[in-house]
Design a protein around this motif. Structure first.
Motif, short mmCIF file in Angstrom:
data_model
loop_
_atom_site.label_atom_id
_atom_site.label_comp_id
_atom_site.label_asym_id
_atom_site.label_seq_id
_atom_site.Cartn_x
_atom_site.Cartn_y
_atom_site.Cartn_z
N VAL A 155 2.09 12.29 4.86
CA VAL A 155 1.99 11.42 6.03
C VAL A 155 3.27 11.54 6.84
N GLU A 156 3.12 11.85 8.15
CA GLU A 156 4.28 12.03 9.01
C GLU A 156 4.70 10.74 9.71
N ALA A 157 3.75 9.84 9.95
CA ALA A 157 4.06 8.57 10.60
C ALA A 157 3.04 7.54 10.16
N LEU A 158 3.46 6.30 10.12
CA LEU A 158 2.60 5.19 9.72
C LEU A 158 2.77 4.09 10.76
N MET B 71 0.84 -1.16 0.00
CA MET B 71 0.00 0.00 0.00
C MET B 71 0.90 1.23 0.00
N PRO B 72 0.78 2.11 -0.99
CA PRO B 72 1.61 3.30 -1.04
C PRO B 72 1.28 4.27 0.09
N VAL B 73 2.27 5.02 0.52
CA VAL B 73 2.09 6.04 1.55
C VAL B 73 1.73 7.35 0.85
N PRO C 93 7.75 8.31 6.70
CA PRO C 93 7.83 7.34 5.59
C PRO C 93 7.99 8.06 4.26
N ASN C 94 8.63 7.40 3.33
CA ASN C 94 8.82 7.98 1.99
C ASN C 94 7.54 7.80 1.17
N VAL D 7 5.13 7.70 -2.16
CA VAL D 7 5.29 7.32 -3.55
C VAL D 7 4.66 8.43 -4.37
N SER D 8 5.36 8.99 -5.31
CA SER D 8 4.83 10.09 -6.13
C SER D 8 3.56 9.64 -6.83
N GLY D 9 2.55 10.50 -6.77
CA GLY D 9 1.28 10.21 -7.45
C GLY D 9 0.39 9.27 -6.71
N SER D 10 0.69 8.90 -5.46
CA SER D 10 -0.17 7.98 -4.71
C SER D 10 -1.41 8.71 -4.28
N SER D 11 -2.46 7.96 -4.03
CA SER D 11 -3.73 8.58 -3.60
C SER D 11 -4.17 8.02 -2.28
#
Length: 70
Positions: free
Chosen positions: A7-10, A1-3, A63-64, A66-70
């Motif tokens: 998002v500062e923490a997962l 699942m992309p971040v 967390p890093n 992912v570009s373009g994630s939703s």
């Protein structure tokens, strides 16, 4: 699942595991590489010393995304 961006923490919390089972979550960076050790002894439920790693409630700070994630 992309971040998603921003998002500062997962945190992943595992529950309902069978007694004695060995489960772990292995975070993967945006390039598809493990973000934690993937050694066979690292951070499993019912195996790892909880003082070293809580396998049922793992937290990833900053967390890093992912570009373009939703």
């Amino acid at each position: 699942m992309p971040v998603p961006e921003g998002v500062e923490a997962l945190q992943l919390t595992l529950g309902g595991l069978a007694d004695g089972s060995q489960v772990r979550a292995l975070p993967i960076d945006p390039d598809g590489m493990p973000a934690d050790s993937n050694a066979s002894y690292h951070c499993y439920t019912n195996y790892t010393d909880p003082a070293k790693c809580n396998a049922t409630a793992d937290r990833c700070t900053d967390p890093n995304p992912v570009s373009g994630s939703s």
